[in-house]
Scaffold this motif. Structure first.
Motif, PDB file in Angstrom:
ATOM      1  N   THR A 174      -9.744  -2.678   8.405  1.00 58.28           N
ATOM      2  CA  THR A 174      -9.044  -2.845   7.137  1.00 58.28           C
ATOM      3  C   THR A 174      -9.882  -3.685   6.168  1.00 58.28           C
ATOM      4  OG1 THR A 174      -7.011  -2.856   8.402  1.00 58.28           O
ATOM      5  CG2 THR A 174      -6.852  -3.519   6.105  1.00 58.28           C
ATOM      6  N   THR A 175     -10.416  -4.794   6.678  1.00 59.17           N
ATOM      7  CA  THR A 175     -11.232  -5.657   5.821  1.00 59.17           C
ATOM      8  C   THR A 175     -12.423  -4.880   5.278  1.00 59.17           C
ATOM      9  OG1 THR A 175     -10.658  -7.421   7.345  1.00 59.17           O
ATOM     10  CG2 THR A 175     -12.340  -7.913   5.711  1.00 59.17           C
ATOM     11  N   VAL A 181     -11.257  -2.495   2.590  1.00 56.10           N
ATOM     12  CA  VAL A 181     -10.928  -3.190   1.347  1.00 56.10           C
ATOM     13  C   VAL A 181     -12.216  -3.524   0.593  1.00 56.10           C
ATOM     14  CG1 VAL A 181     -10.063  -5.366   0.409  1.00 56.10           C
ATOM     15  CG2 VAL A 181      -8.728  -4.111   2.112  1.00 56.10           C
ATOM     16  N   LYS A 233     -14.185   0.174  -0.164  1.00 59.91           N
ATOM     17  CA  LYS A 233     -13.556   1.334  -0.789  1.00 59.91           C
ATOM     18  C   LYS A 233     -12.599   1.020  -1.941  1.00 59.91           C
ATOM     19  CE  LYS A 233     -15.507   3.993   2.271  1.00 59.91           C
ATOM     20  NZ  LYS A 233     -16.760   4.629   1.874  1.00 59.91           N
ATOM     21  N   THR A 234     -12.255  -0.246  -2.144  1.00 60.10           N
ATOM     22  CA  THR A 234     -11.289  -0.516  -3.215  1.00 60.10           C
ATOM     23  C   THR A 234     -11.989  -1.109  -4.437  1.00 60.10           C
ATOM     24  OG1 THR A 234     -10.839  -2.762  -2.484  1.00 60.10           O
ATOM     25  CG2 THR A 234      -9.485  -1.018  -1.525  1.00 60.10           C
ATOM     26  N   GLY A 273     -12.716  -4.712  -3.895  1.00 60.96           N
ATOM     27  CA  GLY A 273     -13.904  -4.867  -3.069  1.00 60.96           C
ATOM     28  C   GLY A 273     -15.170  -4.650  -3.881  1.00 60.96           C
TER      29      GLY A 273
END
Lengths: 294, 328
Positions: A163-164, A167, A170-171, A174
């Motif tokens: 998840t980290t 983030v 891909k976000t 980020g």
């Protein structure tokens, strides 16, 4: 399939599982260190103390307020992360213009204070933390018994790490983070509130450490020294992996945990030192670390 | 390395009158220090003073590296501890004289420093700190398991022996003069190193390593030699300490010892001549008088660490020197 290389299979797989669990903690802690280092250029020595705080807050929630494991998994990282935010705002933010080493010294001092306070309050002996009922018991996998909680730790740690990574890679948030790591003033010039991002990043890194602490609480006894001994090994892990890549630190963490577990089976005397020896070898062969940029 | 360097002196450089390489102010301070060394044992408990001097040697050795070369080792306990173990072993098992025991301990600490330094200088800055810390932790586990160190018990009942084979060091006062002599020798040696052409290059590396390289100096070689010297002197401190107290234990190789020597040097003043000694005095005195407070001592040390980093980066001696506009 009772013996593998002359080692009883249950022993081998048992140690492999233990190694995987240690690796999960190495991965989560070195991930937090790498995220903090990327943006703040500070090695967070208090990471181990904050890991310990995470475990202690979980214990305190249960002991004083009767709040169980599942809520602690959310509340403890939030609370410890909040202390991280306060630390960053009041002290660490004053050091960005100075040599990086002052950050190390400051967080070392912080870890001494946190550890000392907890040792005064709770002594050096450990506090037990019960495994939640939903995760107690064991599965029979045919070749070994697998305690449910240990499986949960490995799966949950992997989930957190991925998840980290998602983030950060891909976000949009980020992307800001990675951009600020490369060139903070430029990102600020584009209208991103970089100081706030730095504060929240430190808080998030600390929360990751606390989350690892909550996961660790039912496995290890909750005691004031549990963090510092671990963090020195994590430093070696970070030197081996290099802090340039998030995925790299996760892989190195799990990998070294497994190597450590195997060493316990084949040559127990070296199990405490094997990671440091690997660090020496990596320094000789690839000084920048396995995933580091020279 | 980005940002402000670890040690910056506010005193203008320029030709100053020097006495044996000391500035006038430093020479006065040196005389005060000698006087204090002579007078102190008549007023204070000699064993306490010896502990202080051992840590002063340790902190001076550490300062040679952090203050003059700008290398932050976080694992100096390894050299201090190995020096202590080897000296204790030589004195107790081999029955060597104290001066030989300390020399053997120091030499082995130096060899260890050569290996670890060679490894650690491959990386810079915080990586250097982390590598030295990790290597020191390896030595800690080694000492925990190795047969000759006695594990959790350490090496106990180490005899102080006879200096040169005929001067008994058992009386505390005799031992005190011996320790004081060792301290003065180490102190002057470090001063000599820092003020030699070699020392000038070390300071150049601290200020600007790429530029020093471009001037034709092999900076890695200089760093390594400085590291070995520092480790050897840390070994002297450890060996002397284990003879004074007759014990070498795991405490000496624990990471918290590396933190303590860092704190002493920071409190006294990085890169100052007298800082490490003052810092050692402050921290050892604090530990002695606050011993009954238990774990709060750790908390106080942490607070001092933070205060030094945030507010008094020059340390006690650095601040005094700044106030008097002299370099101490």
């Amino acid at each position: 399939m009772d013996e593998i290389f002359g080692i009883p299979a249950p022993l081998l797989f048992g140690q492999l599982l233990l190694g995987l669990i240690n690796g999960a903690f190495y991965a989560m802690l070195s991930l937090g260190l790498a995220v903090i280092f990327g943006l703040l250029n500070i090695i967070n020595f208090s990471h181990g103390a904050q890991f310990m705080m995470g475990a202690f807050v979980a214990w305190m929630l249960l002991h004083y307020l009767g709040i169980g494991y599942w809520w602690a998994l959310i509340l403890s990282p939030l609370l410890v992360g909040l202390t991280g935010v306060i630390l960053e705002r009041t002290m660490i933010c004053r050091l960005y213009k100075l040599d990086h080493l002052y950050g190390l010294l400051l967080t070392f001092g912080i870890s001494l204070i946190i550890e000392g306070i907890f040792r005064n309050q709770y002594g050096s002996s450990g506090m037990p933390y019960r495994i939640p009922t939903q995760l107690s018991g064991a599965w029979d996998l045919g070749f070994m018994f697998m305690p449910v909680y240990r499986g949960w730790v490995v799966v949950f740690a992997l989930f957190t790490c991925i998840t980290t990574w998602l983030v950060i890679e891909k976000t949009r948030l980020g992307a800001y983070l990675r951009a600020a790591t490369e060139n903070a003033p430029l990102v600020q010039a584009f209208g991103v509130n970089v100081p706030r991002m730095i504060t929240l990043t430190y808080g998030a890194g600390v929360a990751l450490a606390a989350l690892a602490g909550v996961l660790a609480a039912p496995i290890y006894s909750v005691n004031p020294q549990m963090g510092t001994n671990l963090i020195i090994v994590v430093f070696a892990v970070v030197v081996i992996g290099g802090m340039g890549s998030i995925l790299g630190s996760v892989l190195t963490g799990f990998g070294l945990g497994i190597v450590e577990g195997l060493t316990k089976v084949f040559y127990p005397e070296a199990s405490a030192t094997v990671i440091f020896i690997i660090m020496v070898i990596v320094l000789l062969a690839r000084p920048a670390g396995l995933f580091g940029r020279a | 390395m980005a940002g402000q360097s670890m040690t910056s002196s506010a005193v203008p450089a320029g030709p100053q009158e020097e006495i044996f390489g000391f500035t006038k102010a430093q020479f006065v301070a040196l005389l005060v220090m000698f006087a204090a060394l002579v007078v102190a044992p008549f007023f204070l408990y000699p064993v306490f003073l010896m502990k202080l001097l051992c840590f002063a040697i340790f902190a001076c050795a550490f300062n040679l590296l952090i203050g003059y070369v700008g290398l932050t080792s976080f694992g100096h306990a390894a050299y201090f501890g190995i020096g202590g173990y080897i000296a204790a072993h030589s004195a107790k098992v081999w029955g060597l004289t104290p001066e030989l025991s300390i020399i053997i301990g120091a030499l082995l600490a130096g060899v260890q420093g050569a290996i670890f330094g060679w490894l650690a200088i491959r990386r810079q800055g915080i990586y250097f700190a982390m590598i030295t810390l990790a290597l020191a932790q390896m030595i800690y586990f080694f000492c925990l398991q190795a047969p000759f160190t006695g594990g959790e018990d350490g090496i106990q009942a180490v005899p102080r022996g006879h200096l040169f084979g005929f001067i008994s060091l058992a009386p505390d006062m005799t031992m005190y003069w011996f320790v004081a002599a060792v301290f003065v020798a180490c102190f002057l040696l470090i001063h000599r190193i820092v003020h030699s052409p070699f020392g000038q290059v070390l300071k150049a590396i601290r200020e600007n390593e790429p530029r020093t390289t471009s001037l034709g100096y092999r900076t890695d070689d200089y760093k390594l030699v400085a590291f070995i010297l520092s480790a050897t002197l840390a070994g002297v401190a450890g060996g002397t300490k284990s003879l004074v107290f007759g014990i070498a234990t795991l405490t000496d190789v624990h990471w918290s010892m590396s933190g303590e020597v860092l704190l002493m040097t920071l409190v006294g003043g990085l890169g100052t001549v007298f800082g490490p000694m003052i810092g050692a005095a402050v921290i050892v005195a604090m530990q002695n008088y606050l011993a009954e407070m238990g774990a709060w001592v750790t908390v106080i040390q942490g607070v001092i660490f933070i205060a030094c980093v945030l507010a008094f980066r020059r340390g006690i001696v650095g601040e005094i020197g700044n106030l008097l506009r002299v370099r101490l």
